[in-house]
Design a protein around this motif. Structure first.
Motif, short mmCIF file in Angstrom:
data_model
loop_
_atom_site.label_atom_id
_atom_site.label_comp_id
_atom_site.label_asym_id
_atom_site.label_seq_id
_atom_site.Cartn_x
_atom_site.Cartn_y
_atom_site.Cartn_z
N ILE A 1 7.92 15.26 0.30
CA ILE A 1 8.56 14.46 -0.73
C ILE A 1 7.58 14.19 -1.87
O ILE A 1 6.52 13.61 -1.66
N GLU A 2 7.93 14.62 -3.07
CA GLU A 2 7.12 14.35 -4.26
C GLU A 2 7.97 13.51 -5.21
O GLU A 2 9.13 13.84 -5.47
N CYS A 3 7.38 12.42 -5.72
CA CYS A 3 8.14 11.49 -6.56
C CYS A 3 7.48 11.30 -7.93
O CYS A 3 6.25 11.29 -8.03
N GLN A 4 8.33 11.12 -8.92
CA GLN A 4 7.86 10.77 -10.27
C GLN A 4 8.78 9.68 -10.80
O GLN A 4 9.99 9.88 -10.93
N VAL A 5 8.23 8.52 -11.11
CA VAL A 5 9.03 7.39 -11.59
C VAL A 5 9.40 7.61 -13.05
O VAL A 5 8.53 7.77 -13.90
N GLU A 6 10.70 7.62 -13.33
CA GLU A 6 11.17 7.74 -14.71
C GLU A 6 11.20 6.37 -15.38
O GLU A 6 10.83 6.21 -16.53
N PHE A 7 11.67 5.35 -14.65
CA PHE A 7 11.56 3.98 -15.16
C PHE A 7 11.73 3.01 -14.01
O PHE A 7 12.35 3.30 -12.99
N ILE A 8 11.15 1.84 -14.17
CA ILE A 8 11.29 0.75 -13.22
C ILE A 8 11.23 -0.54 -14.02
O ILE A 8 10.28 -0.77 -14.78
N THR A 9 12.26 -1.39 -13.93
CA THR A 9 12.31 -2.61 -14.73
C THR A 9 11.92 -3.84 -13.92
O THR A 9 12.08 -4.96 -14.40
N GLN A 10 11.45 -3.64 -12.69
CA GLN A 10 10.90 -4.74 -11.90
C GLN A 10 9.44 -4.89 -12.30
O GLN A 10 8.59 -4.08 -11.92
N ASP A 11 9.13 -5.91 -13.09
CA ASP A 11 7.80 -6.03 -13.68
C ASP A 11 6.68 -6.09 -12.64
O ASP A 11 5.55 -5.69 -12.91
N SER A 12 6.98 -6.61 -11.45
CA SER A 12 5.93 -6.80 -10.45
C SER A 12 5.59 -5.53 -9.68
O SER A 12 4.63 -5.51 -8.92
N LEU A 13 6.39 -4.47 -9.86
CA LEU A 13 6.19 -3.24 -9.10
C LEU A 13 5.48 -2.18 -9.95
O LEU A 13 5.82 -1.97 -11.11
N LEU A 14 4.50 -1.53 -9.33
CA LEU A 14 3.78 -0.46 -9.99
C LEU A 14 4.44 0.88 -9.65
O LEU A 14 5.11 1.01 -8.62
N PRO A 15 4.23 1.91 -10.49
CA PRO A 15 4.86 3.22 -10.22
C PRO A 15 4.54 3.78 -8.84
O PRO A 15 5.43 4.29 -8.15
N TYR A 16 3.28 3.70 -8.41
CA TYR A 16 2.94 4.28 -7.11
C TYR A 16 3.61 3.51 -5.97
O TYR A 16 3.94 4.08 -4.92
N GLU A 17 3.83 2.19 -6.16
CA GLU A 17 4.54 1.41 -5.14
C GLU A 17 6.00 1.84 -5.07
O GLU A 17 6.58 1.95 -3.98
N THR A 18 6.58 2.09 -6.23
CA THR A 18 7.97 2.55 -6.27
C THR A 18 8.10 3.92 -5.62
O THR A 18 9.05 4.18 -4.87
N GLN A 19 7.16 4.81 -5.88
CA GLN A 19 7.17 6.12 -5.24
C GLN A 19 7.14 5.99 -3.72
O GLN A 19 7.90 6.66 -3.01
N SER A 20 6.27 5.12 -3.22
CA SER A 20 6.15 4.91 -1.78
C SER A 20 7.45 4.37 -1.20
O SER A 20 7.89 4.81 -0.12
N MET A 21 8.10 3.45 -1.90
CA MET A 21 9.34 2.87 -1.40
C MET A 21 10.47 3.90 -1.35
O MET A 21 11.28 3.90 -0.41
N ILE A 22 10.52 4.79 -2.34
CA ILE A 22 11.56 5.82 -2.34
C ILE A 22 11.31 6.83 -1.23
O ILE A 22 12.25 7.31 -0.57
N GLN A 23 10.04 7.14 -0.98
CA GLN A 23 9.72 8.02 0.15
C GLN A 23 10.19 7.40 1.46
O GLN A 23 10.75 8.08 2.33
N GLN A 24 9.98 6.08 1.61
CA GLN A 24 10.46 5.39 2.81
C GLN A 24 11.98 5.43 2.90
O GLN A 24 12.54 5.63 3.98
N TRP A 25 12.65 5.24 1.76
CA TRP A 25 14.11 5.27 1.75
C TRP A 25 14.61 6.62 2.25
O TRP A 25 15.56 6.71 3.04
N LEU A 26 13.99 7.70 1.80
CA LEU A 26 14.41 9.05 2.18
C LEU A 26 14.16 9.32 3.67
O LEU A 26 14.92 10.04 4.31
#
Length: 286
Positions: A203-228
């Motif tokens: 799984i390779e991820c690239q964040v296009e946008f995230i509007t949750q100010d407290s979340l960083l792109p790499y954290e969002t990538q990790s969460m999507i990997q977990q979701w998958l």
């Protein structure tokens, strides 16, 4: 996630509650943790006791039974899931068996049982938390409360029905969907079959946008990997062949839960998705 000097670090970190352990006796032996037990590598020790705390008497049995748990470990459903399972399948080679404490079992069960349920499996009787010692005995204790203070607690992926994969759309419609959600992540998926016949995903991820100010792109990538990994039935549908596939996952993070609401197939030379992601930075939602 977590013998000589290394066991001292392990103990001082707060995992080990010291009291009286029970003697292993002469019926067990120390063996090297096999390469097939990937989940129990890099845990601070390289040798384990056999038979183990699950009652497995041969290395072939240990490998076979532990393999079914590797997927759960990869979901990171709890910060101590690896420690908990390896203490049972590959107990550290000391003069006494060190069980996981009941509190660690309960903490891991509360976080990981929903993941097993998502895959259609109950929490097994062999891991009944009542079989493990209380925290005042010699055992590995959970650091869940301390972990929350020392580490950022991220939202958890939900076990959910798979969103339909959209293949025909306009960039204007995609922008409308963006406005109704707070993240979009481009995902490249591929799969291969392991030596045990199971599916393994890259799984390779690239964040296009995230509007949750407290979340960083790499954290969002990790969460999507977990979701998958947690919603593996969705991932299987998205990878019908062994050829890499690219998707755009759009969803919401609310009250600590990640929900994927829309999935777009990102095909090569797809101008509509590319145009939508380019226009998004200047787009004003109604």
């Amino acid at each position: 996630m977590f013998l000589t000097a290394k066991i001292l670090v392990f103990a001082l970190s707060g995992f080990l509650r010291v009291a009286t352990g029970f003697d292993i006796g002469l019926s067990t032996k120390c063996v090297v943790i096999p390469k097939e037990m990937d989940m129990c590598h890099k845990i601070g020790y390289s040798e384990m006791r056999l038979p183990n705390l699950m009652g497995h008497t041969s290395m072939a049995e240990v490998i076979l039974k532990s393999t079914s748990w590797q997927h759960l470990v990869h979901t990171d459903c709890h910060p101590h899931v690896r420690t908990f399972l390896c203490s049972l399948f590959a107990p550290v080679c000391l003069d006494t068996f060190i069980h996981p404490c009941r509190s660690m079992c309960v903490a891991v069960r509360e976080s990981c049982a929903p993941v097993l349920a998502c895959h259609g499996h109950p929490w097994p009787d062999s891991l009944d938390c009542d079989r493990f010692p209380a925290d005042e005995d010699m055992c590995l204790a959970s650091l869940t409360k301390e972990y929350k203070y020392l580490h950022k607690v991220l939202p958890k992926p939900a076990c959910q029905a798979c969103p339909a994969v959209e293949e025909f759309f306009t960039h204007k419609r995609v922008l409308e969907v963006f406005c109704d959600n707070n993240f979009a992540v481009k995902v490249k998926l591929s799969k291969k079959r392991t030596v045990f016949g199971d599916q393994e995903y890259n799984i390779e991820c690239q964040v296009e946008f995230i509007t949750q100010d407290s979340l960083l792109p790499y954290e969002t990538q990790s969460m999507i990997q977990q979701w998958l990994l947690i919603n593996e039935n969705c991932t299987q549908r998205m990878t019908p062949t062994h050829r890499p596939m690219v998707y755009l996952l759009v969803g919401n993070i609310e009250e600590g839960i990640i929900l994927v609401n829309q999935v777009y197939r990102w095909q090569r030379r797809d101008s509509q998705l590319t145009l939508a992601t380019q226009k998004w930075r200047y787009h004003k939602c109604l």
